[in-house]
Design a protein around this motif. Structure first.
Motif, PDB file in Angstrom:
ATOM      1  N   GLU A 125      15.189   5.504 -46.564  1.00 54.94           N
ATOM      2  CA  GLU A 125      16.173   4.498 -46.979  1.00 54.94           C
ATOM      3  C   GLU A 125      15.607   3.112 -47.669  1.00 54.94           C
ATOM      4  O   GLU A 125      15.864   2.654 -48.505  1.00 54.94           O
ATOM      5  N   VAL A 126      14.257   2.654 -46.971  1.00 50.66           N
ATOM      6  CA  VAL A 126      13.507   1.683 -47.339  1.00 50.66           C
ATOM      7  C   VAL A 126      12.239   2.195 -47.522  1.00 50.66           C
ATOM      8  O   VAL A 126      11.348   2.320 -46.905  1.00 50.66           O
ATOM      9  N   PRO A 127      11.904   2.416 -48.763  1.00 48.18           N
ATOM     10  CA  PRO A 127      10.576   3.076 -49.320  1.00 48.18           C
ATOM     11  C   PRO A 127       9.558   2.004 -49.789  1.00 48.18           C
ATOM     12  O   PRO A 127       9.957   1.135 -50.292  1.00 48.18           O
ATOM     13  N   LEU A 128       8.274   1.900 -48.969  1.00 46.58           N
ATOM     14  CA  LEU A 128       7.314   0.948 -49.471  1.00 46.58           C
ATOM     15  C   LEU A 128       6.278   1.698 -50.144  1.00 46.58           C
ATOM     16  O   LEU A 128       5.725   2.733 -49.480  1.00 46.58           O
ATOM     17  N   LEU A 129       5.645   0.868 -50.898  1.00 46.32           N
ATOM     18  CA  LEU A 129       4.288   1.328 -51.613  1.00 46.32           C
ATOM     19  C   LEU A 129       3.467   0.172 -51.285  1.00 46.32           C
ATOM     20  O   LEU A 129       3.578  -1.141 -51.893  1.00 46.32           O
ATOM     21  N   ILE A 130       2.217   0.485 -50.714  1.00 44.55           N
ATOM     22  CA  ILE A 130       1.249  -0.571 -50.537  1.00 44.55           C
ATOM     23  C   ILE A 130      -0.111  -0.288 -51.133  1.00 44.55           C
ATOM     24  O   ILE A 130      -0.697   0.838 -51.501  1.00 44.55           O
ATOM     25  N   VAL A 131      -0.370  -1.056 -52.314  1.00 45.23           N
ATOM     26  CA  VAL A 131      -1.617  -1.179 -53.152  1.00 45.23           C
ATOM     27  C   VAL A 131      -2.735  -1.942 -52.504  1.00 45.23           C
ATOM     28  O   VAL A 131      -2.467  -3.232 -52.487  1.00 45.23           O
ATOM     29  N   GLU A 132      -3.738  -1.341 -52.214  1.00 47.54           N
ATOM     30  CA  GLU A 132      -4.854  -2.073 -51.552  1.00 47.54           C
ATOM     31  C   GLU A 132      -6.166  -2.198 -52.135  1.00 47.54           C
ATOM     32  O   GLU A 132      -6.453  -1.522 -52.809  1.00 47.54           O
ATOM     33  N   GLY A 133      -6.687  -3.576 -52.185  1.00 47.72           N
ATOM     34  CA  GLY A 133      -7.870  -3.368 -52.630  1.00 47.72           C
ATOM     35  C   GLY A 133      -8.044  -4.649 -53.880  1.00 47.72           C
ATOM     36  O   GLY A 133      -7.206  -5.516 -53.878  1.00 47.72           O
ATOM     37  N   VAL A 144       6.086   4.654 -45.891  1.00 48.70           N
ATOM     38  CA  VAL A 144       5.074   3.849 -46.748  1.00 48.70           C
ATOM     39  C   VAL A 144       4.235   4.885 -47.421  1.00 48.70           C
ATOM     40  O   VAL A 144       3.585   5.683 -46.542  1.00 48.70           O
ATOM     41  N   GLU A 145       4.040   4.709 -48.684  1.00 47.21           N
ATOM     42  CA  GLU A 145       2.669   5.409 -49.377  1.00 47.21           C
ATOM     43  C   GLU A 145       1.607   4.381 -49.544  1.00 47.21           C
ATOM     44  O   GLU A 145       2.091   3.045 -49.884  1.00 47.21           O
ATOM     45  N   ARG A 146       0.447   4.411 -49.152  1.00 43.48           N
ATOM     46  CA  ARG A 146      -0.595   3.298 -49.411  1.00 43.48           C
ATOM     47  C   ARG A 146      -1.557   3.987 -50.257  1.00 43.48           C
ATOM     48  O   ARG A 146      -1.975   5.241 -50.208  1.00 43.48           O
ATOM     49  N   LYS A 147      -2.062   3.208 -51.194  1.00 47.04           N
ATOM     50  CA  LYS A 147      -2.940   3.691 -52.207  1.00 47.04           C
ATOM     51  C   LYS A 147      -3.961   2.431 -52.350  1.00 47.04           C
ATOM     52  O   LYS A 147      -3.444   1.584 -52.380  1.00 47.04           O
ATOM     53  N   SER A 148      -5.312   3.002 -52.671  1.00 41.83           N
ATOM     54  CA  SER A 148      -6.286   1.943 -53.040  1.00 41.83           C
ATOM     55  C   SER A 148      -5.864   1.422 -54.449  1.00 41.83           C
ATOM     56  O   SER A 148      -5.145   2.313 -55.133  1.00 41.83           O
ATOM     57  N   SER A 149      -6.359   0.487 -54.824  1.00 46.60           N
ATOM     58  CA  SER A 149      -6.264   0.066 -56.179  1.00 46.60           C
ATOM     59  C   SER A 149      -6.519   1.136 -57.291  1.00 46.60           C
ATOM     60  O   SER A 149      -6.023   1.354 -58.138  1.00 46.60           O
ATOM     61  N   ARG A 195      13.737   1.846 -56.577  1.00 45.57           N
ATOM     62  CA  ARG A 195      13.928   1.070 -55.487  1.00 45.57           C
ATOM     63  C   ARG A 195      12.756   1.025 -54.377  1.00 45.57           C
ATOM     64  O   ARG A 195      13.000   1.139 -53.309  1.00 45.57           O
ATOM     65  N   VAL A 196      11.588   1.369 -54.963  1.00 49.82           N
ATOM     66  CA  VAL A 196      10.506   1.150 -54.028  1.00 49.82           C
ATOM     67  C   VAL A 196       9.652  -0.232 -54.101  1.00 49.82           C
ATOM     68  O   VAL A 196       9.462  -0.677 -54.928  1.00 49.82           O
ATOM     69  N   ARG A 197       9.934  -0.640 -52.647  1.00 59.18           N
ATOM     70  CA  ARG A 197       9.298  -2.118 -52.605  1.00 59.18           C
ATOM     71  C   ARG A 197       7.617  -2.097 -52.724  1.00 59.18           C
ATOM     72  O   ARG A 197       7.135  -1.211 -51.980  1.00 59.18           O
ATOM     73  N   VAL A 198       7.111  -2.846 -53.590  1.00 56.88           N
ATOM     74  CA  VAL A 198       5.549  -2.561 -53.750  1.00 56.88           C
ATOM     75  C   VAL A 198       5.115  -4.016 -53.124  1.00 56.88           C
ATOM     76  O   VAL A 198       5.364  -5.109 -53.357  1.00 56.88           O
ATOM     77  N   ILE A 199       3.820  -3.768 -52.175  1.00 59.31           N
ATOM     78  CA  ILE A 199       3.156  -4.753 -51.474  1.00 59.31           C
ATOM     79  C   ILE A 199       1.478  -4.587 -51.949  1.00 59.31           C
ATOM     80  O   ILE A 199       1.189  -3.462 -51.863  1.00 59.31           O
ATOM     81  N   PHE A 200       0.795  -5.751 -52.308  1.00 58.07           N
ATOM     82  CA  PHE A 200      -0.275  -5.663 -52.686  1.00 58.07           C
ATOM     83  C   PHE A 200      -1.318  -6.282 -51.537  1.00 58.07           C
ATOM     84  O   PHE A 200      -0.861  -7.556 -50.860  1.00 58.07           O
ATOM     85  N   THR A 201      -2.358  -5.714 -51.142  1.00 64.03           N
ATOM     86  CA  THR A 201      -3.112  -6.313 -50.263  1.00 64.03           C
ATOM     87  C   THR A 201      -4.494  -6.178 -50.676  1.00 64.03           C
ATOM     88  O   THR A 201      -4.955  -5.398 -51.383  1.00 64.03           O
ATOM     89  N   ASN A 202      -5.414  -7.001 -50.134  1.00 63.95           N
ATOM     90  CA  ASN A 202      -6.781  -7.139 -50.309  1.00 63.95           C
ATOM     91  C   ASN A 202      -7.640  -6.144 -49.164  1.00 63.95           C
ATOM     92  O   ASN A 202      -8.656  -5.762 -49.643  1.00 63.95           O
ATOM     93  N   THR A 203      -7.405  -5.879 -48.053  1.00 64.34           N
ATOM     94  CA  THR A 203      -8.196  -5.319 -47.226  1.00 64.34           C
ATOM     95  C   THR A 203      -7.162  -4.389 -46.384  1.00 64.34           C
ATOM     96  O   THR A 203      -6.254  -4.405 -46.180  1.00 64.34           O
TER      97      THR A 203
END
Length: 735
Positions: free
Chosen positions: A594-602, A565-570, A628-636
């Motif tokens: 095999e399953v890369p995820l990008l979380i964009v937070e904020g 997982v790579e996590r980034k703030s907005s 093929r990177v799944r992108v997830i958006f989170t608020n906090t």
């Protein structure tokens, strides 16, 4: 009366108030508020000896800076009668492996809080071994500072806490935060007038000297005020201010309000509020220029405008093109050439020269490094004045900072009397073992009650001392001085009020101490975290997952042997997109997992910057489709942590999917390759792939099995068997 203790060297003679505070601190988490020089550290040493002997537990002493931690090591080792090897000094320069050994070997550990926070998160330190944690400069125990997290862990394990400070907060809410965060049950406060302290307090003479600004300064001031009112009026007309008289704090507070407006209004109205952001930036710059003129003088003002020109921001360019600014620069250059400077400077030189002749040593505090440079340059010209400059570690153009080693050298030379005047910025206020001096001169008042107390505390510890405050009439100097005095009075009132509350209620409720938490009964997944990752998320994760902190070459989190997982703030997401660093990062992630995820937070990524929405969408689509990177958006951070844990729990149900560090794609074993191929068939899980391979012996055997043979395997019905055969038998066609 002299006393003896097996863990203290020789006989001890604590003062009555020290003994009283020590006795009360043994049984309750205590916040000790004592003026500088009245022996807070000695109380901490007495409590340390008690904990080592009576509780047979270790002691942790925390100090906000390395020099202050070193000072504590010296004080504790000089008084405590234990082996030298039983003490450890832990800062960021000690390797994690070495720290683990020292935690085992040492009885008294003196450390900076960030090190301990990291080692709690990574499981390197076992707090169960400790009976006492001492928080020096306890007023720092607010917000995200490491003290808050460490204290939370200490409270949960019923470890005794001792907080020490000379300068708590004036704000009642902040003071209550400190008390709550440290789990304080008892407050011990003494001031210069307390009956049991008064006889030990050295005489401190505080005086202030007022000067008038020259007429030329007042002309420049008037021009700057005209410019400031113009920008403030623009912001007032848009509803951000109710008056033209505003403080710097109020100007700063408009930024989020303007940004919210930009999000809310239609596209055609956004330009108005982008203009408001520009007005806000210009107002802040003009306000700072006014402060420099009023409190520092012409040279710092000229230097500021020069740096503004070099910065080349849009608001700076517009501001510098104003006719009044051009006029101000001409006037300032003329004054500089004529040698006209701030009148506080000549008054300062006069005081220093006279006091040095009397054999006094002096510390001069100034808020600005430019001013300290000028003071040192001018004082060096006077006979008998031996002067050194003392600033922080950060360097800027034309002004190199001081390393901690160099800072220590200067302090030691000052202690030995090699020079008699030290000119310092705020870095000398707290956290450094500055020798006691005869006089402290404040070139400008500061609006902070904490900083004022810290500065004054550099004199009148063991002998009488003087504090001189320089002020320019009818300027911010006077406002800051009275603001500081008011906050100091408020601070004393607040602390006494809270102490009365403690006496009335017999301390705060500590019902949660030692209680089991829900997480003690949960099955928690294992997550590997990069050691540079945002501490807010890591702290939340540490409560709901078993975390291991390591330096990761790729990504920020590893949730299983196939998910990174790579996590980034907005904000970081947009900035990395603009700078061109986003795609190289997520390409590395895609290559490694095999399953890369990008979380964009904020906040909403479309509102972070004035950037084309289509470009942002294009980047997100490219990440998902091309890489093929799944992108997830989170608020906090909390939502991010919950996603990480829930994904990890799901993954780690399979025993062979525990997280493992890697920087590139793992080379699969033959067995893993066989499982991988069979898992690629429709609706075939990792469990079913094993059954199929056990039944048919090889990948080829699985592929050769007909529908009837496939249905003989547990978990394969008629529909699934048909789907498997369709994939194997169907002709491949290019799209």
């Amino acid at each position: 009366m002299p006393l003896s203790h097996p863990l203290l060297k020789g006989e001890i003679s604590p003062r009555a108030y020290q003994e009283t505070i020590f006795v009360k601190s043994k049984d309750k988490n205590t916040l000790v508020i004592l003026p500088t020089g009245l022996g807070k550290t000695y109380i901490a040493i007495l409590l340390t000896a008690y904990t080592l002997q009576s509780k047979e537990k270790k002691v942790l002493v925390l100090a906000p800076t390395k020099p202050l931690a070193e000072q504590h090591l010296k004080s504790f080792s000089e008084i405590l009668n234990i082996e030298k090897e039983s003490f450890s000094l832990l800062t960021g320069t000690v390797s994690p492996i070495k720290r683990e050994d020292l935690y085992t070997e040492s009885l008294v550990i003196i450390a900076t809080p960030q090190v301990i926070e990291n080692d709690i998160l990574t499981g390197k330190i076992d707090l169960d071994e400790f009976g006492l944690i001492i928080f020096d400069e306890a007023h720092r125990a607010t917000g995200d500072y490491a003290y808050t997290y460490i204290a939370e862990k200490a409270i949960s394990k019923d470890i005794r806490i001792l907080g020490l400070t000379a300068s708590p907060a004036s704000d009642k809410e902040k003071m209550q935060d400190i008390i709550k965060n440290l789990g304080i049950e008892n407050i011990e406060i003494r001031n210069e007038n307390s009956p049991d302290v008064k006889s030990y307090v050295q005489e401190l003479d505080i005086s202030w000297i007022s000067v008038k600004l020259p007429e030329e300064f007042l002309e420049i001031k008037k021009l700057l005020e005209i410019l400031l009112k113009k920008e403030i009026k623009d912001l007032k007309d848009l509803g951000f201010f109710s008056s033209l008289e505003v403080t710097k704090k109020e100007i700063l507070a408009t930024v989020p309000k303007i940004n919210n407006k930009i999000k809310e209004v239609p596209l055609k109205e956004k330009s108005v509020y982008y203009g408001a952001l520009k007005s806000q930036a210009k107002a802040l710059k003009i306000h700072h220029a006014l402060e420099l003129l009023e409190t520092q003088g012409i040279s710092p003002l000229i230097s500021y405008f020069k740096r503004m020109r070099e910065g080349k921001s849009r608001s700076s360019i517009e501001l510098l093109s104003e006719k009044n600014i051009m006029k101000i620069l001409t006037m300032a250059d003329n004054l500089s050439q004529r040698g006209i400077e701030h009148p506080k400077l000549s008054k300062l030189y006069e005081i220093v020269v006279n006091e040095v002749k009397k054999g006094k040593n002096i510390i001069i505090f100034s808020h600005y490094r430019d001013t300290t440079m000028r003071i040192v340059k001018e004082l060096s010209k006077f006979e008998g004045v031996n002067v050194e400059r003392f600033v922080g570690q950060a360097s800027k153009k034309g002004d190199e900072g001081l390393s901690q080693k160099k800072q220590k050298e200067i302090i030691e030379r000052f202690r030995l009397g090699e020079f008699n005047v030290l000119v310092a910025t705020s870095v000398a206020e707290e956290g450094l073992d500055i020798p006691e001096v005869d006089m402290v001169i404040l070139f400008e008042p500061v609006p902070s009650e904490i900083r004022s107390i810290q500065r004054r505390g550099r004199t009148a510890r063991r002998r009488s001392g003087e504090v001189v405050i320089l002020m320019a009439e009818k300027t911010r100097d006077e406002g800051y001085y009275w603001a500081s005095k008011k906050k100091e009075r408020q601070m004393k009132h607040t602390v006494m009020e809270l102490k009365r509350d403690f006496t009335k209620n017999e301390g705060v409720s500590m019902a949660e101490k030692g209680q089991s938490k829900l997480k003690d009964f949960l099955v928690m997944p294992e997550i590997i975290v990069d050691d540079r990752e945002d501490k807010r998320v890591v702290k939340i994760l540490s409560e709901i997952a078993r975390i291991k902190v390591n330096r990761l070459d790729v990504g920020d989190y590893i949730l299983s042997n196939r998910i990174g997982v790579e996590r980034k703030s907005s904000h970081d997401f947009i900035e990395s997109l603009i700078k061109g660093t986003l795609f190289p990062q997520i390409l590395s992630l895609s290559n490694a997992y095999e399953v890369p995820l990008l979380i964009v937070e904020g906040e909403d990524v479309y509102s972070v910057r004035n950037m084309d929405k289509k470009s942002i969408r294009g980047a997100i689509i490219s990440a998902m489709v091309d890489l093929r990177v799944r992108v997830i958006f989170t608020n906090t951070p909390e939502e991010t942590a919950n996603y990480l844990v829930e994904i990890s729990l799901r993954e780690q149900k399979e025993k062979d999917r525990l997280p493992a560090i890697r920087g590139e794609k793992k080379v699969m074993s033959l067995k893993e390759k066989q499982l991988f191929i069979v898992e690629g068939l429709p609706e075939v899980s990792s469990v079913l792939s094993r059954r199929l391979l056990r039944r048919f012996g090889s990948v080829l055997g699985v592929f050769n099995a007909d529908e009837i043979e496939l249905k003989d395997v547990e978990g394969v019905g008629e529909i699934k068997a048909k789907k498997i055969r369709d994939v194997i038998d169907s002709q491949y066609e290019e799209i």
